[in-house]
Design an enzyme around this catalytic site. Sequence first.
Site, short mmCIF file in Angstrom:
data_model
loop_
_atom_site.label_atom_id
_atom_site.label_comp_id
_atom_site.label_asym_id
_atom_site.label_seq_id
_atom_site.Cartn_x
_atom_site.Cartn_y
_atom_site.Cartn_z
N ASP A 44 103.11 55.88 75.42
CA ASP A 44 102.44 55.24 76.55
C ASP A 44 103.06 55.83 77.82
O ASP A 44 104.16 55.46 78.21
CB ASP A 44 102.65 53.72 76.51
CG ASP A 44 101.97 53.02 77.68
OD1 ASP A 44 100.84 53.41 78.02
OD2 ASP A 44 102.56 52.09 78.24
N HIS A 55 105.38 48.70 77.23
CA HIS A 55 105.11 50.13 77.09
C HIS A 55 105.38 50.59 75.65
O HIS A 55 104.64 51.40 75.09
CB HIS A 55 105.97 50.94 78.06
CG HIS A 55 105.67 50.66 79.50
ND1 HIS A 55 104.55 51.11 80.13
CD2 HIS A 55 106.35 49.93 80.42
CE1 HIS A 55 104.55 50.69 81.39
NE2 HIS A 55 105.64 49.97 81.59
N GLU A 60 96.81 57.31 74.81
CA GLU A 60 95.58 56.62 75.18
C GLU A 60 94.60 57.63 75.77
O GLU A 60 94.98 58.50 76.54
CB GLU A 60 95.90 55.52 76.21
CG GLU A 60 94.75 54.56 76.42
CD GLU A 60 95.16 53.37 77.28
OE1 GLU A 60 96.24 52.81 77.05
OE2 GLU A 60 94.40 53.03 78.18
#
Lengths: 166, 166
Positions: B7, B140, B67
């Site tokens: 992340d 995170h 992501e």
Amino acid sequence: MRILGVDPGLANLGLGAIEARGSEARLLSTELVRTRSRDDDGARLALLYDAVRAAIVVVDAEVLVVEGQFFHRQRDAAMKVGQALGVVRLAAHHAGVPVSSYGPLQVKQALVGTGRADKAQVAYMVRALLGLTSAPPSHHVSDALALALTHWSAHRVTARAASQRL
Amino acid sequence: MRILGVDPGLANLGLGAIEARGSEARLLSTELVRTRSRDDDGARLALLYDAVRAAIVVVDAEVLVVEGQFFHRQRDAAMKVGQALGVVRLAAHHAGVPVSSYGPLQVKQALVGTGRADKAQVAYMVRALLGLTSAPPSHHVSDALALALTHWSAHRVTARAASQRL
């Protein structure tokens, strides 16, 4: 002072290097780095990283200059430019070269004398200041040279102010 | 299959590695990489790059997962995440590790079974699937583990579909 301007983008990255001595600046080199959309993002970013590392060595850059503010209407575009900017900053750090940044307003004021200048006026002044007989191969290269010239201009102002204090 | 979820962020980067065998997944390691805002962006990005390169080696990662879509209201935030993502992708490419990406909806569907799940439900499933007795040190890290688990889930679905075709 050898200054390398960089206009980062994932598909097109503009490089423009100048050498500045006092009140004169001359063009050292320009390069337009293009990456293929069919390649994966990692490979494209690695190509940009390698190109910036190579340019720093070739022009023996003392400072690298990038745009400090970005105005992208689309988040997706900002993410792509951001990824390219990330590897540009990393390449400079790995090469031990400091990075300076200027916003679009500072570029317009430094080159044209007013923040209300448009892109065509900035491009015209890039050619005039460097005595270029033809336009750079891409607006990415022209923007990179504009950033390099802005740094030179800022440096001259600082140097003048310092000498006046003596 | 050893999967490293990431992340990315300029100030905080979450790492979460899992090992998946068939229908079981176990936690390998987690790490929260923090950078200091008083350091220059190049130094911060270099720290993130080094941390990802090191994590890939330590967990012997076969795939890195990030992501694929970002929803930042502010352009400035998108640019910072973009720069971090750029050096993460570069680190993976330099290490020869492929990168997969999933959107927030895919993560929610894979872990909770519905795209309408909220962040707390996703975090709960991360703990449940990995049998964690306490919450990861940061959201995170939890998000990084959620991405790794989503990749495992997608891989299992693909593997099942392939075996059914035999």
